[in-house]
Design an enzyme around this catalytic site. Structure first.
Site, PDB file in Angstrom:
ATOM      1  N   SER A   1     -14.726  -6.690  -6.684  1.00  0.00           N
ATOM      2  CA  SER A   1     -15.138  -7.458  -7.534  1.00  0.00           C
ATOM      3  C   SER A   1     -15.917  -7.598  -8.943  1.00  0.00           C
ATOM      4  O   SER A   1     -17.671  -7.531  -9.131  1.00  0.00           O
ATOM      5  CB  SER A   1     -16.966  -7.623  -6.965  1.00  0.00           C
TER       6      SER A   1
ATOM      7  N   HIS B   1      -2.409  -1.824  -0.383  1.00  0.00           N
ATOM      8  CA  HIS B   1      -3.693  -2.835  -0.526  1.00  0.00           C
ATOM      9  C   HIS B   1      -4.216  -3.683   0.856  1.00  0.00           C
ATOM     10  O   HIS B   1      -3.364  -3.894   1.984  1.00  0.00           O
ATOM     11  CB  HIS B   1      -3.214  -4.052  -1.669  1.00  0.00           C
TER      12      HIS B   1
ATOM     13  N   GLU C   1     -10.723   1.003  -3.361  1.00  0.00           N
ATOM     14  CA  GLU C   1     -11.362  -0.737  -3.367  1.00  0.00           C
ATOM     15  C   GLU C   1     -12.304  -1.045  -1.969  1.00  0.00           C
ATOM     16  O   GLU C   1     -10.664  -0.845  -0.789  1.00  0.00           O
ATOM     17  CB  GLU C   1      -9.582  -2.123  -3.129  1.00  0.00           C
TER      18      GLU C   1
ATOM     19  N   GLY D   1     -11.996  -9.630  -2.978  1.00  0.00           N
ATOM     20  CA  GLY D   1     -11.905 -11.049  -2.611  1.00  0.00           C
ATOM     21  C   GLY D   1     -12.561 -11.976  -3.351  1.00  0.00           C
ATOM     22  O   GLY D   1     -14.322 -11.726  -3.580  1.00  0.00           O
TER      23      GLY D   1
END
Length: 258
Positions: A213, A98, A170, A176
């Protein structure tokens, strides 16, 4: 047209108490969408809650994962968790690479490659996260960055990746709080390229999920794109009703298209 069966999951990151984790899993377990034939749900809690969440969801289709692991089976690695331990806790999946770990904890393409190979060796599904930064996106380098990260991640697994490795695109600029979702057509184009690359590297295209998102407003449009094989959701799925709602919406929408 064959119906798409998307992967739909969420990582809780460093959130929830034990009671909150138990409550989420209990609500999900009671939902018909925990065993829907039309999706593959997965949940990735913090390490201390994996066993309890896995036990609650054991009678469902929901896969439970860990948010990271070391590549070694055991040893003097203070603070680390091994693939053997993750399996022993009841998890069947592990999130690797990640961007938060790459940015803040020294994760590299090399360590992701080692961890991916270790996950496959121990029968864990490796959910490998890749992504471009805003500056890389603005420079038009997205495809090259994603290809490099993917090649590294799959370096030591080859054809063993089939059924054992999933890629999650991502965009770093999209995840975030305050993130902006990628344009669905742009995301689909990246997924198409990644499918071709993974087919070249492993002999068959691997599932490519989109994360960044994702929310109730855009989940159906994203999931309906032909080369997007599922969704990896953040804060929109941290409440069980939000997570279940997205599974319900996406599976209904895909059902209308099939």
């Amino acid at each position: 047209m064959a119906r798409k069966i998307p992967w739909i999951g969420t990582s809780w990151k460093m959130n929830k108490t034990r009671a909150e984790a138990r409550a989420f899993a209990t609500i999900l377990e009671a939902s018909p969408f925990a065993s829907t034939p039309n999706a593959q749900p997965f949940v990735i809690p913090p390490f201390p809650y994996i066993t309890e969440v896995a036990e609650i969801l054991s009678g469902t289709k929901v896969k439970v994962g860990a948010q990271n692991m070391h590549w070694a089976d055991h040893g003097a690695w203070t603070g680390e968790v091994s693939p053997v331990m993750i399996r022993d806790c009841g998890a069947t999946l592990v999130e690797l690479g990640h961007s938060e770990r790459r940015t803040h904890f020294g994760e590299t393409d090399e360590t992701v490659a080692k961890k991916t190979a270790a996950a496959v060796k121990h029968g864990l599904i490796a959910l490998v996260c890749i992504g471009d930064t805003r500056s890389e996106y603005d420079a038009g380098a997205t495809a090259d960055v994603l290809a490099r990260q993917t090649r590294y991640a799959l370096r030591d697994v080859g054809k063993a990746a089939k059924g054992q490795v999933i890629i999650a695109y991502e965009p770093v600029w999209s995840i975030g709080e305050g993130g902006v979702p990628a344009d669905p057509d742009f995301a689909n184009d990246q997924h198409r390229k990644l499918k071709a690359l993974t087919a070249e590297l492993t002999g068959a295209p691997l599932p490519i999920l989109y994360g960044g998102s994702v929310n109730p407003r855009n989940c159906c449009e994203l999931a309906a794109k032909p080369d997007i094989d599922g969704l990896f959701i953040g804060r929109s799925a941290w409440d069980p009703s939000g997570y279940i709602g997205i599974i319900e919406a996406v599976t209904a929408h895909l059902g209308e298209q099939s």
